[in-house]
Design a protein around this motif. Structure first.
Motif, PDB file in Angstrom:
ATOM      1  N   VAL A 498     -62.045 -32.602  79.469  1.00  0.00           N
ATOM      2  CA  VAL A 498     -63.133 -33.085  80.313  1.00  0.00           C
ATOM      3  C   VAL A 498     -62.937 -34.574  80.570  1.00  0.00           C
ATOM      4  N   ARG A 499     -63.697 -35.108  81.499  1.00  0.00           N
ATOM      5  CA  ARG A 499     -63.733 -36.554  81.705  1.00  0.00           C
ATOM      6  C   ARG A 499     -65.181 -36.982  81.897  1.00  0.00           C
ATOM      7  N   PHE A 500     -65.475 -38.175  81.439  1.00  0.00           N
ATOM      8  CA  PHE A 500     -66.827 -38.716  81.461  1.00  0.00           C
ATOM      9  C   PHE A 500     -66.808 -39.970  82.320  1.00  0.00           C
ATOM     10  N   ASP A 501     -67.494 -39.938  83.478  1.00  0.00           N
ATOM     11  CA  ASP A 501     -67.363 -41.058  84.413  1.00  0.00           C
ATOM     12  C   ASP A 501     -68.358 -42.176  84.132  1.00  0.00           C
ATOM     13  N   LYS A 502     -68.273 -43.240  84.897  1.00  0.00           N
ATOM     14  CA  LYS A 502     -69.106 -44.425  84.673  1.00  0.00           C
ATOM     15  C   LYS A 502     -70.571 -44.184  85.015  1.00  0.00           C
ATOM     16  N   GLU A 503     -70.852 -43.096  85.716  1.00  0.00           N
ATOM     17  CA  GLU A 503     -72.227 -42.771  86.082  1.00  0.00           C
ATOM     18  C   GLU A 503     -72.891 -41.833  85.072  1.00  0.00           C
ATOM     19  N   GLY A 504     -72.203 -41.547  83.979  1.00  0.00           N
ATOM     20  CA  GLY A 504     -72.790 -40.695  82.955  1.00  0.00           C
ATOM     21  C   GLY A 504     -72.668 -39.205  83.233  1.00  0.00           C
ATOM     22  N   ARG A 505     -71.766 -38.840  84.137  1.00  0.00           N
ATOM     23  CA  ARG A 505     -71.545 -37.424  84.442  1.00  0.00           C
ATOM     24  C   ARG A 505     -70.295 -36.926  83.738  1.00  0.00           C
ATOM     25  N   MET A 506     -70.375 -35.703  83.226  1.00  0.00           N
ATOM     26  CA  MET A 506     -69.219 -35.092  82.590  1.00  0.00           C
ATOM     27  C   MET A 506     -68.661 -34.023  83.513  1.00  0.00           C
ATOM     28  N   TRP A 507     -67.322 -34.036  83.657  1.00  0.00           N
ATOM     29  CA  TRP A 507     -66.644 -33.117  84.565  1.00  0.00           C
ATOM     30  C   TRP A 507     -65.629 -32.285  83.796  1.00  0.00           C
ATOM     31  N   PHE A 508     -65.600 -31.014  84.092  1.00  0.00           N
ATOM     32  CA  PHE A 508     -64.619 -30.131  83.471  1.00  0.00           C
ATOM     33  C   PHE A 508     -63.283 -30.287  84.186  1.00  0.00           C
ATOM     34  N   SER A 509     -62.209 -30.491  83.419  1.00  0.00           N
ATOM     35  CA  SER A 509     -60.871 -30.614  83.996  1.00  0.00           C
ATOM     36  C   SER A 509     -60.058 -29.336  83.810  1.00  0.00           C
ATOM     37  N   ASP A 510     -60.002 -28.846  82.580  1.00  0.00           N
ATOM     38  CA  ASP A 510     -59.203 -27.648  82.332  1.00  0.00           C
ATOM     39  C   ASP A 510     -59.392 -27.195  80.901  1.00  0.00           C
ATOM     40  N   ARG A 511     -58.923 -25.991  80.641  1.00  0.00           N
ATOM     41  CA  ARG A 511     -58.863 -25.461  79.295  1.00  0.00           C
ATOM     42  C   ARG A 511     -57.494 -25.774  78.736  1.00  0.00           C
ATOM     43  N   ILE A 512     -57.425 -26.329  77.519  1.00  0.00           N
ATOM     44  CA  ILE A 512     -56.122 -26.579  76.921  1.00  0.00           C
ATOM     45  C   ILE A 512     -55.392 -25.236  76.797  1.00  0.00           C
ATOM     46  N   GLY A 513     -54.182 -25.198  77.255  1.00  0.00           N
ATOM     47  CA  GLY A 513     -53.439 -23.944  77.330  1.00  0.00           C
ATOM     48  C   GLY A 513     -53.301 -23.483  78.767  1.00  0.00           C
ATOM     49  N   ASP A 514     -54.272 -23.869  79.612  1.00  0.00           N
ATOM     50  CA  ASP A 514     -54.172 -23.567  81.044  1.00  0.00           C
ATOM     51  C   ASP A 514     -53.442 -24.681  81.780  1.00  0.00           C
ATOM     52  N   THR A 515     -53.678 -25.920  81.366  1.00  0.00           N
ATOM     53  CA  THR A 515     -52.943 -27.042  81.944  1.00  0.00           C
ATOM     54  C   THR A 515     -51.445 -26.854  81.682  1.00  0.00           C
ATOM     55  N   PHE A 516     -50.624 -27.141  82.676  1.00  0.00           N
ATOM     56  CA  PHE A 516     -49.172 -26.982  82.501  1.00  0.00           C
ATOM     57  C   PHE A 516     -48.448 -28.215  83.039  1.00  0.00           C
ATOM     58  N   ARG A 517     -47.193 -28.381  82.619  1.00  0.00           N
ATOM     59  CA  ARG A 517     -46.399 -29.522  83.048  1.00  0.00           C
ATOM     60  C   ARG A 517     -45.368 -29.092  84.094  1.00  0.00           C
ATOM     61  N   TRP A 518     -45.302 -29.879  85.170  1.00  0.00           N
ATOM     62  CA  TRP A 518     -44.344 -29.642  86.237  1.00  0.00           C
ATOM     63  C   TRP A 518     -43.889 -31.000  86.755  1.00  0.00           C
ATOM     64  N   ARG A 519     -42.594 -31.175  86.833  1.00  0.00           N
ATOM     65  CA  ARG A 519     -42.023 -32.454  87.250  1.00  0.00           C
ATOM     66  C   ARG A 519     -42.538 -33.605  86.371  1.00  0.00           C
ATOM     67  N   SER A 520     -42.607 -33.300  85.069  1.00  0.00           N
ATOM     68  CA  SER A 520     -43.000 -34.270  84.039  1.00  0.00           C
ATOM     69  C   SER A 520     -44.439 -34.748  84.178  1.00  0.00           C
ATOM     70  N   GLU A 521     -45.272 -34.006  84.889  1.00  0.00           N
ATOM     71  CA  GLU A 521     -46.680 -34.355  85.051  1.00  0.00           C
ATOM     72  C   GLU A 521     -47.552 -33.188  84.601  1.00  0.00           C
ATOM     73  N   ASN A 522     -48.749 -33.524  84.124  1.00  0.00           N
ATOM     74  CA  ASN A 522     -49.708 -32.496  83.743  1.00  0.00           C
ATOM     75  C   ASN A 522     -50.495 -32.045  84.968  1.00  0.00           C
TER      76      ASN A 522
END
Length: 661
Positions: A498-522
């Motif tokens: 997840v990420r928590f922004d400067k406005e106090g909102r929490m955003w879902f990014s991904d489930r660990i295990g679903d995120t994958f690496r391609w071209r050395s990037e997540n």
């Protein structure tokens, strides 16, 4: 805090009238900046709920059977409608009377006693709820089996529950009670050599009619059958979906079950049957899952609100059922609202219903505002938190400020949560929090950056917040991460990025295990799905990474359900394939643009409308394997402006290394 501000305003002296507008403007600015009402409302609800639970605990009346009993004896409530199902209805008193007959059946026919576990394998029905309440009434614990499971997964779930009695819906029985599974369940060693064998009962229409017609013996177990349970005692076992392995039985302790069911009605303003404008809560999600059971049925029970129950979620029947019962609130999970939005618009979309609020979790940002606007829904109440989690986040959304967020906090909330939660950097190779090479401790990510969400627990008394999985110490222990920021501390791993922004909102990014690496990037599958989901031809995009011969990492693949593509023979126009490529390239970093499209004609999801990735990921993109299902693969060839057919010849070129993606 909000009331303090209002009191301060009302006490301004008359001589300060000229200064009042400026003061009001200043307070309004601070209120908008700090969003005090958001925190005050939530904190008030949490405190009131906890106090109410404490009173129940002190009176030794934790068990929810007492709540139904109190409703059934309350002159204001007993004759009000509690459950509506397929044109039938039961009052609170009628429900209580039926539950006592069900309890008589459990007691006299099966000898169910305090502390035993009863496994229930049911599609949504009042009988499922009657059996659950009856199980509680005799001091036993219900375990909910996912009715979609068959074979080994079904047998495993029953075994893990340790239940002596398994009761099955007739609709489910024909699928799960095969010759092989029946033989296994009846095996002398299924429950252990020293334990009684498993009793399996199909809850036939005749049995149901006998119990509900008044012929069955009523039984109200004495209070000592329910007494002495604590906040930590298991109230129900709810199984995980099993998308990454065999299902695990999450223990839901009584305190979490009750506090949540008291909190949510206060938070969303759910009106009881005694109100001048009572709510009717429509639930079509499966009751074996926490959202429908804990925050649907349980909220209605604790709050004395009418429950409108559907047997199964159906896009074609959803609004008809909801309107027929005059529902005002409904629950959702995962992609439910996306499926409703995919139906062609109708003139009466905003006017045929009285829905004022939708409560659930997993609503994607690209669907959020479109759903509210099309159907005229005033409020989305989104919460985030797994069944076994120790905490949750909340977003009561009535405007665009927090649309798409899984939680929002004001200043007070941020100060409080800074002590009990953290978002830490991730070691993507190990798929766990990263530890600093020098200190050995985890590292908080800068605000706005994605990381794994952790919740603090008492290292000396983990069970005060986290009780884990039933009979699975290894899985339970794996969720607790120790020595995170200092020696001796302990934190619960959410497993979510997840990420928590400067406005106090929490955003879902991904489930660990679903995120994958391609071209050395997540690559965040959620981010890619969000961009693709805005394409007008795409009903749903399920994104995952696939292994490709002669390539490092995993290439992005999106299984897409396209409008008008209803069979493997339906052509996919080149214009659509070109525009999908254009939208992906415009909205995503180059490394995140999917390399492959898998055009599917059926939704690949759990029974709870959550996307399944593991089967798709395992099948990959080899045309010979994917073609068995009738799905078609397209790929974005280097230098091409559109997705092109990916067949056996293209696969051979990639596998031989003559083509690099």
């Amino acid at each position: 805090m909000a009331s303090v501000i209002l009191s301060a305003i009302s006490s301004i002296p008359a001589t300060a009238a000229l200064a009042a507008p400026g003061a009001l403007a200043g307070l309004a600015y601070l209120n908008a900046r700090w969003r005090l009402p958001v925190d005050v409302h939530l904190f008030r609800c949490i405190i009131q709920s906890q106090m109410a639970f404490n009173r129940r605990e002190k009176a030794d009346r934790i068990n929810s059977f007492y709540v139904l009993e109190d409703h059934a004896h309350d002159a204001r409530i007993k004759d009000k409608t509690f459950i509506i199902y397929q044109g039938q209805s039961w009052t609170f008193k009628e429900t209580y009377d039926v539950v006592l007959r069900y309890a008589g059946y459990l007691h006299s026919q099966h000898g169910i006693r305090r502390g035993e576990i009863v496994a229930l394998n049911f599609v949504n029905s009042p009988q499922f709820l009657f059996l659950t309440l009856a199980t509680w009434s005799v001091g036993a614990v219900p375990a909910f089996i996912n009715y979609n499971l068959t074979g080994d997964a079904f047998v495993h779930s029953v075994s893990v529950s340790t239940a002596r009695l398994l009761i099955i819906d007739p609709e489910v029985a024909s699928k799960v009670l095969t010759e092989q599974t029946t033989s296994t369940l009846k095996g002398a060693d299924f429950r252990g050599a020293d334990s009684p064998s498993l009793e399996t009962v199909v809850f036939t229409q005749d049995l149901q009619s006998t119990l509900e017609s008044g012929y069955g013996p009523s039984f109200r177990a004495p209070d000592n059958a329910r007494g002495g349970i604590t906040a930590r005692s298991p109230g129900v076992l709810i199984f995980t979906s099993g998308t990454t392995g065999l299902p695990k039985a999450a223990i839901v302790p009584w305190e979490r079950k009750i506090s949540g069911a008291m909190l949510i009605p206060r938070w969303i303003g759910l009106e009881p049957v005694t109100s001048k404008r009572p709510d009717r809560f429509y639930v079509s999600m499966p009751l074996y899952h926490g959202t429908a059971f804990l925050l649907g049925f349980n909220c209605c029970l604790e709050n004395a609100t009418t429950l409108v129950l559907s047997r199964k979620f159906s896009v074609s029947k959803f609004w008809d059922e909801l309107v027929a019962a005059d529902a005002t609130v409904f629950s959702y999970v995962g992609e439910t609202l996306r499926y409703l939005l995919a139906v062609p618009p109708q003139p009466e979309d905003r006017t045929r219903h009285r829905i004022r609020l939708a409560l659930g979790n997993g609503l994607r940002p690209d669907v959020w505002e479109r759903f509210k606007d099309r159907f005229g829904i005033e409020t989305i109440a989104e919460f985030y938190g797994a069944t076994e989690s120790v905490a949750a986040s909340f977003n009561l959304n009535r405007n665009s400020f927090s649309s798409g967020a899984i939680g929002q906090l004001g200043l007070l909330g941020e100060l409080h949560c800074s002590r009990i939660q953290a978002i830490v950097d991730i070691d993507w190779e190990r798929e766990e929090p990263r530890r600093d090479a020098k200190t050995g401790f985890c590292v908080n990510v800068p605000r706005g950056e994605p990381g794994e969400l952790l919740y603090a627990v008492d290292a000396k008394d983990i069970a005060s917040k986290y009780v884990g999985y039933f009979g699975n110490k290894k899985a339970s222990d794996s969720k607790i991460w120790r020595d995170v920021f200092k020696k001796g501390d302990a934190w619960f791993r959410s497993g979510d990025v997840v990420r928590f922004d400067k406005e106090g909102r929490m955003w879902f990014s991904d489930r660990i295990g679903d995120t994958f690496r391609w071209r050395s990037e997540n690559v965040s599958t959620s981010e890619v799905a969000g961009v693709l989901g805005r394409h007008p031809a795409i009903i749903e995009a399920n994104v995952y990474g696939v292994e490709i011969p002669n390539h490092d990492g995993r290439a992005g693949c999106a299984a897409v359900l396209l409008r008008g593509v209803t069979s493997p023979d339906t052509p996919v126009s080149e214009d659509v394939l070109a525009s999908i490529a254009s939208v992906a390239r415009a909205g995503l970093p180059k490394y995140a643009v999917p390399v492959f499209l898998r055009v599917v004609t059926e939704v690949v999801a759990t029974g709870n409308n959550k996307q399944q990735k593991h089967v798709l990921r395992k099948e990959g993109v080899e045309p010979a394997r994917v073609g068995v299902t009738g799905d078609r693969i397209f790929y974005l060839r280097p230098g091409s402006d559109r997705f092109e057919p990916f067949g056996g010849e293209e696969w051979d070129q990639v596998r031989s290394g003559t083509v690099k993606l």
